[in-house]
Write an enzyme that holds these catalytic residues in place. Sequence first.
Site, PDB file in Angstrom:
ATOM      1  N   ASP A  43       0.829  -1.213   0.000  1.00 50.54           N
ATOM      2  CA  ASP A  43       0.000   0.000   0.000  1.00 50.54           C
ATOM      3  C   ASP A  43       0.863   1.262   0.000  1.00 50.54           C
ATOM      4  O   ASP A  43       1.996   1.241   0.466  1.00 50.54           O
ATOM      5  CB  ASP A  43      -0.847   0.077   1.277  1.00 50.54           C
ATOM      6  CG  ASP A  43      -1.832  -1.056   1.390  1.00 50.54           C
ATOM      7  OD1 ASP A  43      -2.171  -1.654   0.364  1.00 50.54           O
ATOM      8  OD2 ASP A  43      -2.243  -1.326   2.533  1.00 50.54           O
TER       9      ASP A  43
HETATM   10  N1  URA Z   1      -1.355  -5.825   4.056  1.00 51.25           N
HETATM   11  C1  URA Z   1      -1.774  -4.551   4.039  1.00 51.25           C
HETATM   12  O1  URA Z   1      -2.758  -4.204   4.663  1.00 51.25           O
HETATM   13  N2  URA Z   1      -1.071  -3.676   3.315  1.00 51.25           N
HETATM   14  C2  URA Z   1       0.022  -4.000   2.612  1.00 51.25           C
HETATM   15  O2  URA Z   1       0.628  -3.140   1.981  1.00 51.25           O
HETATM   16  C3  URA Z   1       0.441  -5.333   2.642  1.00 51.25           C
HETATM   17  C4  URA Z   1      -0.269  -6.231   3.373  1.00 51.25           C
END
Ligand code: URA
Length: 235
Positions: A103
Amino acid sequence: MRLNKYIARAGVCSRRKADELIANGNVKINGDVITEMGTQVEAGDSVSVNGRLIEGDTGEKIYLALNKPLGYVTTMRDEKNRLTVADLVADVPERLFPVGRLDYNTTGLLIMTNDGELTYSLTHPKHEVYKTYVASVAGVVSDKRVSQLSKGVDIGGFVTSPSKVKVLKQNPRSAVVEIKIREGKNRQVRKMFAAVGNRVQALERTAIGDLKLGRLMTGHYRKLTKQEVEYLKNL
Ligand code: URA
């Protein structure tokens, strides 16, 4: 890669024709005329034929571990003009792609490569490699919540498969938790903690299988060792 092969693979002409062009002094590497047949093209070299730069590919496979900072998107281009992980590997001449995604607000280990086969195998849903995250969350992560997270929680129409959860630190109103998951649903770790009542405040991926982020500084990358590449290919 040999120069004639490089020219042919770039779609300019046949290898034999490329040999002629080289012999006639029509080919330059990094601005220097090359007439030596066996000359090798290295990654990052610029090759021109009759004064025109050609788009080639030395066939070299590149494997990097990047420590993704906050506020970067895991794509090579962003239509909203946000910073992307491509900006962090801009000095690498090959066209690289991220393996999977993190993310915008997640930091940590991201593999970047031009090896499509490895990308495919590592991101395939059947792939069962544990990815390790360290989550800083609001509130108390009770034993009950640890057990719920470990067994699997409903994150909105999907029940997560078993994970490994360890509370590294419990403060009065926040906690630091290590969580290892095999799946990679969108925002999975954030949704898992939300499902048990803890909001994720910061999230870092610290390992993919046995491949560790280690001391790599944020925003920096390093080449994976031969052993690490072999390990990933054999997962
Ligand atoms: N889980 C999440 O919530 N975000 C990420 O970037 C990776 C795994």
